[in-house]
Design a protein around this motif. Sequence first.
Motif, PDB file in Angstrom:
ATOM      1  N   ALA A 151      98.532 -18.973  70.167  1.00 57.91           N
ATOM      2  CA  ALA A 151      99.265 -19.128  68.911  1.00 57.91           C
ATOM      3  C   ALA A 151      98.316 -19.667  67.835  1.00 57.91           C
ATOM      4  CB  ALA A 151     100.437 -20.083  69.097  1.00 57.91           C
ATOM      5  N   ASP A 152      98.589 -19.285  66.586  1.00 55.94           N
ATOM      6  CA  ASP A 152      97.870 -19.827  65.433  1.00 55.94           C
ATOM      7  C   ASP A 152      96.373 -19.563  65.468  1.00 55.94           C
ATOM      8  OD1 ASP A 152     100.321 -20.904  64.547  1.00 55.94           O
ATOM      9  OD2 ASP A 152     100.021 -22.686  65.792  1.00 55.94           O
ATOM     10  N   VAL A 153      95.958 -18.457  66.039  1.00 58.45           N
ATOM     11  CA  VAL A 153      94.556 -18.050  66.005  1.00 58.45           C
ATOM     12  C   VAL A 153      94.490 -16.689  65.325  1.00 58.45           C
ATOM     13  CG1 VAL A 153      92.520 -17.418  67.356  1.00 58.45           C
ATOM     14  CG2 VAL A 153      93.959 -19.329  68.095  1.00 58.45           C
ATOM     15  N   ASP A 154      93.742 -16.599  64.240  1.00 60.45           N
ATOM     16  CA  ASP A 154      93.620 -15.354  63.489  1.00 60.45           C
ATOM     17  C   ASP A 154      92.645 -14.421  64.198  1.00 60.45           C
ATOM     18  OD1 ASP A 154      93.480 -13.307  61.671  1.00 60.45           O
ATOM     19  OD2 ASP A 154      92.491 -14.469  60.090  1.00 60.45           O
ATOM     20  N   LYS A 416      88.669 -17.702  68.069  1.00 58.44           N
ATOM     21  CA  LYS A 416      88.906 -19.147  67.966  1.00 58.44           C
ATOM     22  C   LYS A 416      87.615 -19.910  67.670  1.00 58.44           C
ATOM     23  CE  LYS A 416      91.254 -22.991  70.248  1.00 58.44           C
ATOM     24  NZ  LYS A 416      90.205 -23.994  69.999  1.00 58.44           N
ATOM     25  N   GLY A 466     100.899 -26.273  71.469  1.00 58.22           N
ATOM     26  CA  GLY A 466      99.871 -25.468  70.832  1.00 58.22           C
ATOM     27  C   GLY A 466      99.891 -24.021  71.280  1.00 58.22           C
ATOM     28  N   ASN A 467     100.665 -23.702  72.293  1.00 58.86           N
ATOM     29  CA  ASN A 467     100.714 -22.333  72.804  1.00 58.86           C
ATOM     30  C   ASN A 467     102.103 -22.048  73.347  1.00 58.86           C
ATOM     31  OD1 ASN A 467      99.416 -19.862  73.264  1.00 58.86           O
ATOM     32  ND2 ASN A 467      99.140 -20.348  75.425  1.00 58.86           N
ATOM     33  N   ASP A 469     104.033 -19.577  73.321  1.00 65.03           N
ATOM     34  CA  ASP A 469     104.352 -18.252  73.834  1.00 65.03           C
ATOM     35  C   ASP A 469     103.737 -17.980  75.198  1.00 65.03           C
ATOM     36  OD1 ASP A 469     105.813 -17.606  71.568  1.00 65.03           O
ATOM     37  OD2 ASP A 469     104.015 -16.985  70.484  1.00 65.03           O
TER      38      ASP A 469
END
Length: 545
Positions: A151-154, A416, A466-467, A469
Amino acid sequence: MGFASMAAHFILLVRGGGFFMKRLLGLGFLLSVLFVSAAFGDVIVRMKAPKVVPGTVSTAGAESARTMAATMTAAGAGGMVVKVYENLVLDGEVLALMRPVGDEKAFAEALAKDANVGGVAFDRPIYGTGAEIAAKRANNFNTEMIDAPLADVDVSGQVVYVLDTGIDSQGPLGHLIDYSLSRAYLDEPGDAGMPEWQDYNGHGTFVSSVAVADGKLDVTGVTPGARVAAMKVMGVNKKGSTNFIVDALNDIAGHQFEGVRAINMSLGYFFPNTPEEIAAGRMAGGGYDPVYFALEAMDKQDRFVFVTSAGNENLPVGKPVERGGDGWDAGEYVYPGSYIGLKGLITVGSVNKDGSASDFSNYSGEFVHFQAPGKGIVGYGSGTSRGGFDELVLFGKGTSMSSPHIAGMVAALSAKDPGLGAAAIIEKMTRSTKAAPAMKSNGEPLSKYGTPSLAKAAGIDPAGPGNPDAPDTPDPGVPGTPDVEPPADPFPLPGPNPNLPWNPEPTPPSVPIEGEGGSGCDAGLGWGCAALGAALTMRRRWGKF
């Protein structure tokens, strides 16, 4: 059939010294000439480093010197240079694709006498490693098994190179394909308006979706939203050539980017030489492997992770197989998985939904580095498939489906932390396994390290906020995909496809090869058999990967 009309695709090694005319031990044929495909007369010559004073020639000058040397070598033998693989330079040496202008026999004989020709390596057929498919199921248990996605990593700047049958440009992955990087390395008739790398089998599309699918039609890959580059090295029949791999790797090596790129190769081939002989560059009888040369040249850059599937014959990797089968002989080795000395190479075996070793998966506690889900995997098919992959959503099995899990993990970890090199990313993965190596029914371990966790490799608690999903264990309240055997042989030879009324007739294989299943002499190699004076056993290595 005379020499001038036969398929004479072989590879010459230029490294100085005499032309090796030695018999390959145990095979009964000479490595100096081996005719294995329908690319008439083309050869790849390994050019020795030009002799120049160190520090006196620029990079451009060195390239010019190599090109000039290749041009003179080809012209002297009665041919021409088609391409110099300048992105695959290893210790000053480079590969060059050459083509005869006139008589193929005279061209080959002249190259054999050239002082720069020091050995030979022959082209080999390759095949995709997907095994079976069946009706669609909407479930993504496989990503949960490796704690993906992050999650939240482009990941939008990441590209996974997929050396396969192409990718469906019109399907759910269409918006994730990098058109500027995608290429086709074989000529294959296609539908009007489609790119040259369009997928007419479906294998490449399925593999790509496991890595990057972003949720369309309820299919989510390991690194959703990353891009893929279609490097088409196999055709509608899921067959290709090792020369196509070399060509694709040369293009990839020339690309500039930040971080590390994953190269997924869900394909394989069998070869009689040992990993040690190949790594040394001197196989029994004087042979040489151009794919290994290309991988070694790129491996030194620490920019690439090469992810390959272990294969589906239930055979050991890195050891001579004890039994022959449909597409391989006893005593041969599974490649690329058996290669040694490449720090960026990862070979992947298959586990089932419950974490047990898949019965079909090849295995090794040394050469197969990781295991990943490879049965009941959800993925996309290709709307232009002639080989059974024509539904938009399918589920299937095979180590072909396992390897893109690891390729997707590499892309996510590079996104990341772009400052990591290939070796550092692999080290993170080896230290983040969540399941021990599964055991095969014969008591042998499936892999060396087991099942990796993407979240752990990224330094995230799989069950933490932080993850969200990627829970550490699948939610028992979520219906699972039945662990059933899909129907056999989803990759038949091309036939009419009732789901494609606009183009119902099959596309012919792009690299037709005569004499499949028979000896080279039976295939009509004429002069080649007479000159070699040997019983060529050129069985096609298509296998059942």
